[in-house]
Structure formats: structure tokens, C-alpha cells
Design an enzyme around this catalytic site. Structure first.
Site, PDB file in Angstrom:
ATOM      1  N   GLY A 380      44.009 -39.189 -21.167  1.00 38.23           N
ATOM      2  CA  GLY A 380      44.115 -39.320 -19.724  1.00 38.23           C
ATOM      3  C   GLY A 380      45.279 -40.183 -19.317  1.00 38.23           C
ATOM      4  N   VAL A 382      46.976 -42.598 -15.676  1.00 37.13           N
ATOM      5  CA  VAL A 382      46.881 -43.142 -14.328  1.00 37.13           C
ATOM      6  C   VAL A 382      48.267 -43.042 -13.704  1.00 37.13           C
ATOM      7  CG1 VAL A 382      46.278 -45.143 -12.924  1.00 37.13           C
ATOM      8  CG2 VAL A 382      45.092 -44.742 -15.071  1.00 37.13           C
ATOM      9  N   ASP A 503      33.091 -54.746 -20.214  1.00 36.48           N
ATOM     10  CA  ASP A 503      34.448 -54.814 -20.769  1.00 36.48           C
ATOM     11  C   ASP A 503      35.315 -55.771 -19.952  1.00 36.48           C
ATOM     12  OD1 ASP A 503      36.610 -54.354 -22.344  1.00 36.48           O
ATOM     13  OD2 ASP A 503      36.934 -52.282 -21.741  1.00 36.48           O
TER      14      ASP A 503
END
Length: 663
Positions: A380, A382, A503
Site C-alpha cells: 500500500g 499514502v 502500536d
């Protein structure tokens, strides 16, 4: 920030540079600083001024060098079309200095390219985060594991804009296994056409298609068989857009040569625009006149029918502008998928995602103008984008989406992240969810844009600056203290919503505006960051083991908001260590768990006070019930705002990374 040196050789200027020479420089875009270093000055040659890339690497001929210009860009523009330019006036003459930043030097990554890549066997290193892109035949975090496979390579990066009659060559190559044979397979029957010739090398085969025909569309598979009988395959998808310009027919071998408003149709040849017919395609205004006469001659019943048609068209247009109703099948399907990944810690009271919530958050993909890449991983990426808002004004956003080859776990992570952000709501210290795109394409998250990037990158920058000037640590102490208080506020909000982040780390804290820290649950960080994540022996999921609480290391179902407090303690350690990775040299969940159970903890950083380290130790209580909650931690931070970068430490403290020691 970009810092580099420009050497001026003798004879390049038609005048001599002396310490008395007046020099006036200004940046064309953003802020920049230009400092001349002349040969007459005592610090000549300036071999030691640049701490990361020594001059001897470039073999500078100092005997032929008249001066060096040290140039620092504080607002770096990245990309071929964004030169970083400075204009200098020297003795009435104007000089323009420009530098185009495309990526870090080979072997480096990070905000200012100060981190060393750890990619091997021909792998490339991502300039943003150090993620390794392995060469064919290799896998692993550092590309050190052999991986028998075959790859189809193309003459261009993608099979885009293919046309009938066009020539195409595909190459299938075998890696890391002894090859016996390679065979090509087509999705459609190509037996009636001339078989494309193949050229075979030692480890590869070239398939030459001299003229693309309809039967070549679909999947083309290359299957390789090893000498031991094992099979490996790869496939590409051929999609043909149509004939080349001005050609039509079954084999695209006839010429259109259309005139007037007519266009060339692949099957029919020259055709007139919609609503226009007749030889030569009459002009549109002629057609309009004929249409006007037709309307005038309509009967009353015809007028009523026309009005009905207009109302139906307007109703359909209005429906396209509105988001679908709650019983919209697309919204229902998305809601069902999110229900399957609902965070367990929310409890049984949260039975479903509100359909109205999905309806309100939907964003039409057409409102997004995609910009530059912000981060990329194997599954993926961004990107920066502009969201069109006619009433409120356009706004810059970050769009997160998966690639077509994303694994099932990556798709589940993105669904879970969407679910959490919808349930979380708005908070000043949690990255905002602007909306989601789920219709007519894969799921995309439209997020608040953090113009200053991640806290980890800021810490890397601070570490570099502190090597040259240690006072910068004290000057910027309050900025990072306020950021930690902000992260605690975000954790308080998550706990109030019965959400666990799992996280919390510097890489997942984004900085917006004037230094506001915001928690971001970038599930793709596991994919895009080269450091910080490791695979459990019992599964394939990448986990932030060095930030995880003991209960999470032992049982992944045991995450609570106190687990986030443990991770926050590690975050405090990261800040005090200027972005270094905790537990250097220690890998594996069982090894870390055993060390923590035997009272090992991260050592006190030399750049923090004893009181701040004691707060870290409280966050690292083995029994989660004895750990403070986020509210208690925030209050202690507010009561002691001078815990970081307090001492007048020697340079060695900035350089050193302490080992793991027992407490």
C-alpha cells in the site's frame, strides 16, 4: 532540511573572491542560508564541516578551488519540477544556484538522508523509510533469503494503452533454481493464430507478439519447471484499449480519414456525434434548429411526456449527488465487513457500525486530486491529495489505499483501522478521519494531512542538528515535552472510547500545525517501515515487538489501555534517545519476554533526568495493574516539563546508544 556544499574553481568567476567581498543571497522558494568559505580563511580546507558525507569521497581538488558555498535549504522542494533555488548578488552580478532533490544517495534514507540502509543482494532502499525492495529471487526484511521464483518483465513499467496491431515482447526469467523448461499460456484460445515466436536463453524466454489481436487479451501466464519437477509461475493481464489512431476493422487494418465532426470508431469507421446523422455529419447548429421545430410541433400530451422525462433525469442527477440511502447495498456490505473486524476490547455493547456514520463519511473519489507520494510499501501507499470542498474551500489531505497485490492481512488491517477511526471520533491529538471512499473502487481512507511528518523523522533531524550544535537540544526541549503531553491526551481519549491502539511509537505520531502531536494508527506502517516490526514465530503478522507490553508478547488477545501506557514509556525513551530503536540486537518475542520477566529494562538515556526515567519505569511495570493510566502520566509530565535534554551532556551522549541493562 537540505544541506550541501558548492565548490567554486579558479577561473569560474571574472573577479576575485576575498573576505571583503559583499555577498547578498536570497531563496527563491522558502527559507535558505548561504555561507561562503574562502581560501584565505583559517578553516580552509573545510574537510570536517560536513559530518555525514566527507569531502574526500568526492575527491575535491582544493588547490584549484577558490571558495566553497555552504547552502542550507530549510523548506526543501522534492521532485523534478521543484528546483530549490537561491539567488546571490556578488559585485553587481546575479547568480542563481539550484538543486533538484529526487531521492537520498544510494545507501541512505530518512528525512535528511542520515540513516544507513540495510538492503542486500541488489535490493533498493526506499528514501522515505528505508524499506527494502528486493531484487527478483530474494525476500526478507533485508533481502537476505533466497526465493525461487519466476518473473515476467515488460518493455515498459506497465501494460498501459495497448492497441490492436501493436508489437509486444514479454520476458519470463527464472531465479534461484535450476531451470528445465518454460511454457507460455494464454487465457483465450490462440491456436487459430500464428503462434508467437519464442527466443530462449539460459534462464529466460522471450515471447514476441508481432501484432496484438483480440484473442491475446486476458491473463498471460509463464510457467517454469525446475530440474526436480517443481513448478513456478507468474502472470500479467493484457487489456487492449482499441485500434491505433485513425484505424478500424477487426485487425485494425483499415483507415478512417474522417472529416468534420465525425470520429473514428474501431468497428464502424467514421461515425457522427450523438444526435447528429446524415451524410457529412451536419453542423450542430443545424441539428439544433431541427430540434427546435420538432419541439414546437409537439402535442400537449407530448409536452407532458417531455416534462416527466425531465423530472426523472433531475431526480437521477440528484441521487448521484447524494450519498446512497441507509439500505444502500454498498454501505451495508462495508458495514458487514467492519463488523467482522470490530476491536474485541470494545465489548459486546458495540454490536455494529452505525450505517448513518458510513453515509456521513463517504467521499466521492472525483473530489480528490491526487498529488505526490508520501509513503510506500509492498502492499500500500499514502499520497498527498487535495479534497475539493466547494462550500468550505479545498483542503490538503492524505489518502491511504492498498495496492492491487495487497495480501488479505493488509486488507483486514485497513478495514480495522477504518473501524477504529470511525469509532474514535474527533480529538485534537488523534489524526482526523475526513472520510472514506468505498464506492466504484477499493477502500481508501481520507485523513488529516500532517505537514511536518512523523515524530521519528523529527527526532532524526534533531540528532543531526545536535551533532553540530548541542544547545539546540535545550532550545527545543519544550517542543517535545508538549508533544508528549499531547500524546497522553490522545491516549486518554482512546481509553475513554474503550479503544486500544497497540502500536504507540514515534513512527506513528504525526506532527501538525505548530507542533501538535497526533496519534495515527497507520496500519500500513508495518508494511512501509523497515525497522520496528518483526514476525512472530507462530504466525506471519508483523508486530512491533520492542514496543509491546509483556502481556501482548505472551498473548495477543491481552491488549488493554495499560498496554498502550507501556508503549508510551518506550516512546519517551525514543525521544530521549533521539529516535534510536530500543533493545538493539535483541529480536524475537520469547527472548524479549524472558528478558522483561527477569527484570531487564531499557537503560536510562543520558539525555533525560532521573525523574523522567523513573516515570518510564512506572510505565514498564510487569504487572499491568500496577502501571499508571494515561491521565496519571500526563499529570506527571505537566508537573515536570524539563525531563528531556536537561543536562549539559558531552557529545558522546548524543552519539551513544546504550545497551540493554538490568534494573
Amino acid at each position: 532540511m537540505l544541506e550541501f556544499y558548492l565548490t567554486i574553481e579558479y577561473g569560474r568567476l571574472d573577479f576575485e573572491l576575498t573576505p571583503d567581498t559583499q555577498l547578498v543571497c536570497a531563496s527563491i522558494h522558502g527559507r535558505a542560508l548561504v555561507s561562503p568559505i574562502l581560501k584565505e580563511e583559517s578553516k580552509w580546507p573545510p574537510d570536517d564541516d560536513w559530518p555525514w558525507i566527507p569531502f574526500y569521497y568526492y575527491n575535491v581538488a582544493w588547490e584549484r578551488t577558490e571558495a566553497v558555498f555552504k547552502i542550507i535549504y530549510y523548506d526543501v522542494q522534492v521532485g523534478e519540477g521543484n528546483p530549490n533555488e537561491v539567488e546571490c548578488v556578488i559585485k553587481g552580478q546575479t547568480f542563481r544556484i539550484g538543486a533538484t532533490v529526487t531521492a537520498c544517495p544510494i545507501g541512505r534514507f530518512g528525512r535528511i538522508c542520515m540513516e544507513r540502509c540495510q538492503c542486500y543482494n541488489g535490493a533498493s532502499c526506499h528514501s522515505f523509510n528505508g524499506a527494502c525492495k528486493c531484487a527478483p529471487g530474494w525476500i526478507g526484511r533485508h533481502c537476505t533469503i533466497e526465493n525461487p521464483e519466476v518473473r515476467i518483465s515488460l518493455p515498459s513499467s506497465e501494460l498501459t494503452d495497448l492497441r490492436y496491431g501493436q508489437e509486444l515482447q514479454l520476458t519470463c526469467t527464472a531465479y534461484k533454481f535450476p531451470l528445465a523448461n518454460i511454457t507460455w499460456f494464454f487465457e483465450n484460445d490462440v491456436s487459430k493464430t500464428e503462434k508467437p515466436p519464442e527466443v530462449k536463453d539460459r534462464n529466460s524466454t522471450h515471447l514476441n507478439i508481432s501484432s496484438l489481436l483480440p484473442q491475446y487479451e486476458g491473463h498471460v501466464t509463464c510457467e517454469a519447471v525446475s530440474t526436480s519437477g517443481e513448478k513456478y509461475n507468474d502472470a500479467v493481464d493484457i487489456r487492449i484499449a482499441g485500434c491505433r489512431d485513425n484505424l478500424y476493422g477487426e485487425r485494425c487494418d483499415q483507415t478512417c480519414d474522417c472529416t468534420g465532426p465525425a470520429t473514428c470508431n474501431r468497428t464502424l469507421g467514421c461515425v457522427c456525434p450523438e444526435g447528429v446523422s446524415g451524410d457529412g455529419c451536419p453542423r450542430p447548429e443545424d441539428a439544433d434548429n431541427q430540434f427546435t421545430l420538432l419541439v414546437i410541433s409537439l402535442t400537449s400530451s407530448g409536452v407532458v411526456m417531455l416534462l416527466v422525462i425531465v423530472i426523472i433525469l433531475l431526480h437521477r442527477q440528484n441521487n448521484r449527488l447524494r450519498v446512497g440511502p441507509i439500505d444502500d447495498p454498498e454501505i451495508f456490505k462495508l458495514g458487514q465487513k467492519m463488523q467482522a473486524v470490530m476491536p474485541r476490547e470494545r465489548g459486546p455493547s458495540s454490536s455494529s457500525i452505525d450505517m448513518d456514520m458510513l453515509k456521513e463519511r463517504e467521499i466521492d473519489r472525483g473530489r480528490l486530486q491526487i498529488g505526490q507520494l508520501l509513503g510506500e510499501g509492498a502492499f500500500g501507499h499514502v499520497v498527498k491529495a487535495t479534497l475539493e470542498q466547494p462550500e468550505e474551500g479545498d483542503v490538503v489531505v492524505a489518502v491511504k489505499k492498498l495496492k492491487d497485490n495487497a495480501e488479505t492481512t493488509a486488507r483486514t488491517d485497513l478495514l480495522r483501522e477504518t473501524c477504529i477511526m470511525l469509532l474514535c471520533g474527533d480529538h485534537d491529538n488523534v489524526i482526523g478521519l475526513k472520510g472514506i471512499c468505498f464506492r466504484d473502487g477499493p477502500l481508501q481512507l481520507v485523513l488529516e494531512y500532517a505537514e511536518h511528518g512523523s515524530l521519528l523523522h523529527l527526532l532524526w533531524t534533531l540528532r543531526a542538528e545536535s551533532k553540530l550544535n548541542r544547545t539546540v537540544l535545550v532550545n527545543k526541549r519544550h517542543i517535545f515535552e508538549n508533544m508528549m503531553v499531547g500524546v497522553c491526551c490522545g491516549l486518554e481519549h482512546l481509553a475513554s472510547q474503550r479503544l486500544v491502539h497497540r502500536d504507540i511509537a514515534a513512527r506513528n505520531i504525526l506532527i501538525c500545525g505548530k507542533g501538535t502531536a497526533k496519534i495515527a494508527d497507520f496500519g500500513l506502517a508495518r508494511d512501509t517501515y523497515a525497522v520496528g516490526y518483526h514476525r512472530q514465530e507462530r504466525g506471519n503478522e508483523l508486530l512491533p515487538l520492542k514496543w509491546m507490553a509483556p502481556e501482548g508478547l505472551k498473548n495477543e488477545a491481552m491488549f488493554t489501555h495499560k498496554s498502550d501506557v507501556w508503549s508510551f514509556g518506550v516512546l519517551l525513551w525514543e525521544v530521549a534517545q533521539l529516535g534510536r530503536t530500543p533493545y538493539p540486537g535483541m529480536d524475537g518475542a520469547d527472548r524479549i519476554y524472558d528478558a522483561l520477566r527477569n527484570h531487564f529494562r531499557l537503560p536510562r538515556p543520558q539525555l533525560c533526568t532521573e525523574e523522567r526515567y523513573q516515570l518510564m519505569l512506572k510505565c514498564w511495570k510487569f504487572n499491568e495493574k500496577r502501571r499508571p493510566d494515561a491521565t496519571t502520566v500526563r499529570k506527571q509530565l505537566e508537573a515536570d516539563p524539563n525531563g528531556f535534554f536537561y543536562f549539559n551532556v558531552p557529545t558522546a551522549a548524543v552519539e551513544a546508544a546504550a545497551p540493554v541493562t538490568p534494573v
